[in-house]
Scaffold this active site. Structure first.
Site, PDB file in Angstrom:
ATOM      1  N   SER A 476     -16.682  47.328  24.320  1.00 31.41           N
ATOM      2  CA  SER A 476     -16.954  47.450  22.854  1.00 31.41           C
ATOM      3  C   SER A 476     -18.460  46.718  22.571  1.00 31.41           C
ATOM      4  O   SER A 476     -19.057  47.886  22.994  1.00 31.41           O
ATOM      5  CB  SER A 476     -16.212  46.675  21.796  1.00 31.41           C
ATOM      6  OG  SER A 476     -15.932  46.865  21.096  1.00 31.41           O
ATOM      7  N   ASP A 487     -29.359  54.585  27.532  1.00 31.42           N
ATOM      8  CA  ASP A 487     -29.777  56.186  27.337  1.00 31.42           C
ATOM      9  C   ASP A 487     -31.488  56.434  26.396  1.00 31.42           C
ATOM     10  O   ASP A 487     -32.626  57.316  27.679  1.00 31.42           O
ATOM     11  CB  ASP A 487     -29.280  56.179  25.712  1.00 31.42           C
ATOM     12  CG  ASP A 487     -27.227  56.696  26.069  1.00 31.42           C
ATOM     13  OD1 ASP A 487     -27.493  57.181  27.400  1.00 31.42           O
ATOM     14  OD2 ASP A 487     -27.060  56.478  25.573  1.00 31.42           O
ATOM     15  N   LYS A 501     -13.746  51.106  26.240  1.00 29.20           N
ATOM     16  CA  LYS A 501     -12.726  51.318  24.651  1.00 29.20           C
ATOM     17  C   LYS A 501     -13.605  51.113  24.142  1.00 29.20           C
ATOM     18  O   LYS A 501     -15.016  50.367  23.467  1.00 29.20           O
ATOM     19  CB  LYS A 501     -12.619  49.346  24.194  1.00 29.20           C
ATOM     20  CG  LYS A 501     -12.525  49.563  23.456  1.00 29.20           C
ATOM     21  CD  LYS A 501     -12.027  48.198  22.959  1.00 29.20           C
ATOM     22  CE  LYS A 501     -11.048  47.846  21.314  1.00 29.20           C
ATOM     23  NZ  LYS A 501     -11.745  48.460  19.882  1.00 29.20           N
TER      24      LYS A 501
END
Length: 688
Positions: A476, A487, A501
């Site tokens: 999460s 990223d 998740k």
């Protein structure tokens, strides 16, 4: 930070209110004139109708409760009652086929009759099994020289055709249990007493099932047909859920679930007695519970999870003893008894902690700052009250980084292993400490609206070498933070693929939409409303975050993680957000770090030992077949103990390269953290 709405849409207030008249006999769960048969309470049909309406209208998946989902619900409910195919006969399963495409229509019409009709058959089969065990099998003296096996996982086996086949299955099951007791030193009388008590307690637990329990099992099967994180909570379960969320329960600090006949540890909570003791770990199986230093170890094989939890819970400062089958030796290995002192999981135990790890490598001294982050926390009450000193993850980490930099660290490691998530806002703000500004996460709502959570603070508190440690149980908000760092090319991500998740849930109190009298109480529905996406547009659902440098893992995604759940929402992709990568981590650097790591895989004894330990754990977790031959079982136990004793201890081991001698040394007990620190030191050296 740009705020993201994750709360239930207010349009739910448009749901109609329904008034009920009380039927005392039905509300007790009893048929008129019957003291044993469970029947639904008078308002359960309308509660089921409301749940169906909410699922159809507001669930992220945007599908209707139809014949296809009806089929899924039937299979799920049967599996819930008999997950190891040990009670129902093939003929029972065939008789339930009449509900295959009818549950959707019945639920919308306010009928939950399948729940109670199927449960009645289960209860009859259960009573037959208990009679068979207590009247017949407890008196059998088994022949342990026969070469036969029992499979602990029958979830994919065929249903028994008749009572004879069921009897044979239960004979092997009880024989396996008696052999385990025999190998633990119990004589025939002791074995008989233990097995008798085990199944008498098991029988008593099922006899105490109430109509509320059956309704919860059934409506949870309805909810989970949409996705595994959409659930129905009975009033009693709702109270327990609230207690867990507020961390007010006193116990050992572990999340448990039922797996076949065992109670399995699925998560060791940061800051709890289990985590602090390092005696209980994920995937250990609890087979017995004893109170105090001297209390009898109560056998809990086959028990309901609620009943096991009740035995383990207790007042702060009291002692509980657990008999466990460690994950590393599996169902074929010996049991161990561990002692834990119950305690509350305090907020300060869940907070970020920091330390400096010294490392001498290739003749160079390194200071590595390590911040361990168990969860993404925030004191919302204090924040809303305007307290300027409210507790939050981002505030704590900022302070710790400043303290570490004052000690002259060469690089920073953020350890997010076993971090199950928490506040999304904190994940966004924490990312902002390490990037200039920009989007951190994208969220798509059930109405296909894309919201972007951004860091709008151009300040950066740390711009040095950064690494993030993750594992299969990082989930999460942890995945949001690790994904953003990766990223943006801001740091190197090290470890295992994360849980995967990528969905957001909200809780609906069903009682607000049903007018019930004082004797009636509705449950709650946990509903999936939104989905997470990385700034690149890739969902974290299923895929999670794949590390730049993969460390050995015993946990396959299909067995441990979102991909192990039936009906989990699929991975997908949306348009990338506009963001500017940093130049801190280049593809070339990642390749170089992997090259160095792969070379060490062939030369470093400690790392080779970690790989071997991981392989053995993976093999142990996959074994479900148990020999019922005493000599073979003894040999398996001896081999398991031998492997455990001969493992290379990674605590305080030295890292040596040819010609360096005593120049290279690191002392870290945690083998994964040790590897992460070494990889970060390689990154620091690469940067120069």
């Amino acid at each position: 930070m740009k705020k993201i709405a994750v709360l239930l849409a207010p349009i739910l207030v448009l749901l109609s209110f329904i008034t009920y008249s009380s039927n005392p006999a039905a509300d007790l769960g009893l048929a008129p004139g019957d003291s044993t048969e469970l029947v639904p309470k008078s308002y359960y049909g309308d509660e089921a109708k409301l749940i169906a309406q909410i699922l159809d209208t507001y669930h992220y998946k945007k599908i209707k409760l139809n014949d296809s989902l009806s089929s899924v619900i039937l299979d799920t409910y049967i599996e819930t009652l008999d997950n190891n195919r040990s009670y129902f006969l093939k003929s029972d399963i065939e008789s339930f086929e009449k509900f295959r495409t009818k549950i959707d229509d019945l639920t919308k019409a306010g009928s939950v009759s399948p729940a109670y009709e199927i449960y009645a058959v289960f209860k009859e089969r259960f009573d037959n099994r208990m009679s068979f065990v207590l009247d017949s099998l407890v008196n059998v003296e088994f022949d342990y020289t026969i070469d036969e096996y029992y499979n602990t996982d029958r979830s994919k086996e065929a249903w028994s055709n008749n009572d004879h086949e069921l009897n044979e299955l239960w004979r092997k099951m009880i024989k396996s249990q008696t052999l385990s007791l025999r190998l633990n030193g119990k004589d025939q009388e002791g074995i008989k007493e233990t097995i008798t008590k085990r199944y008498e307690r098991f029988d008593k637990a099922i006899q105490q099932y109430k109509t509320e329990d059956v309704f919860e099992l059934y409506m949870n099967a309805v909810a989970e047909a949409f996705d595994p994180h959409t659930n129905y909570f009975s009033p009693r379960t709702s109270d327990r859920f609230k207690q867990n969320m507020s961390l007010s329960l006193e116990g050992i600090g572990a999340r448990l679930q039922t797996e076949t006949d065992f109670t399995k540890v699925v998560q060791v909570l940061p800051g709890g007695p289990a985590e602090k003791s390092n005696l209980l770990h994920e995937n250990d199986r609890i087979v017995g519970v004893g109170q105090g230093e001297e209390g009898e170890i109560v056998d809990v094989i086959g028990w309901r999870i609620d009943d096991v939890v009740q035995l383990i819970k207790g007042p702060k400062g009291t002692t509980v003893r657990l008999e466990i089958l460690p994950a590393e030796t599996g169902v074929n290995g010996p049991s161990e008894v561990i002692t834990l002192v119950r305690d509350k999981i305090k907020l300060e135990d869940m907070q970020a902690k920091a330390e400096v790890v010294p490392l001498r490598k290739d003749g160079r001294e390194f200071k590595i700052g390590v911040i361990t982050l168990p969860s993404f926390y925030m004191d919302f009450d204090a924040y809303q009250a305007g307290d300027p000193d409210y507790t939050s993850t981002t505030r704590d980490v900022k302070r710790l980084v400043e303290e570490l930099e004052a000690q002259g660290i060469d690089g920073l490691m953020m350890d997010l292993r076993n971090n199950g998530g928490g506040s999304l806002a904190e994940a966004i703000d924490l990312t902002g400490l390490f990037i200039k500004d920009g989007p951190v996460v994208q969220v798509r709502t059930s109405t296909n609206r894309i919201e972007v959570g951004e860091d709008d603070d151009p300040g950066v508190i740390y711009d040095g070498p950064l690494a993030i440690m993750i594992n299969r149980f990082s989930a999460s908000a942890s995945e949001i933070f690790a994904a953003a760092i990766q990223d943006y090319h801001r740091g190197v991500v090290i470890g295992e693929q994360t849980f995967g998740k990528g969905t957001v849930q909200s809780i609906i109190d069903l009682g607000k939409y049903l007018q019930l009298d004082g004797q009636q109480q509705a449950g709650q529905l946990k509903l999936t409303l939104q989905k997470f996406y990385r700034v690149t547009g890739s969902s974290t659902q299923h895929l999670g975050v794949n590390p730049d440098v993969n460390l050995p893992s015993a946990f396959d995604a299909n067995e441990f993680g979102e991909s192990a759940s039936k009906g989990a929402l699929p991975w997908d992709q949306i348009k990338s957000a506009t963001f500017k990568m940093t130049d801190k981590v280049s593809p070339k650097m990642v390749v170089k770090l992997n090259d160095v790591y792969n070379k060490r895989l062939t030369s470093d004894n400690g790392l080779k030992g970690l790989v071997e330990d991981t392989r053995e754990l993976k093999e142990s977790l996959s074994k479900t077949q148990i020999s019922l031959n005493e000599e073979k079982r003894k040999q398996e136990i001896a081999e398991a103990e031998k492997r455990k004793a001969s493992r290379v201890s990674l605590s305080g081991t030295k890292i040596q390269k040819e010609g360096d001698g005593e120049k290279d040394a690191i002392k870290i007990e945690d083998p994964y953290l040790k590897e992460g620190v070494i990889i970060l030191s390689e990154m620091i050296s690469e940067i120069g």
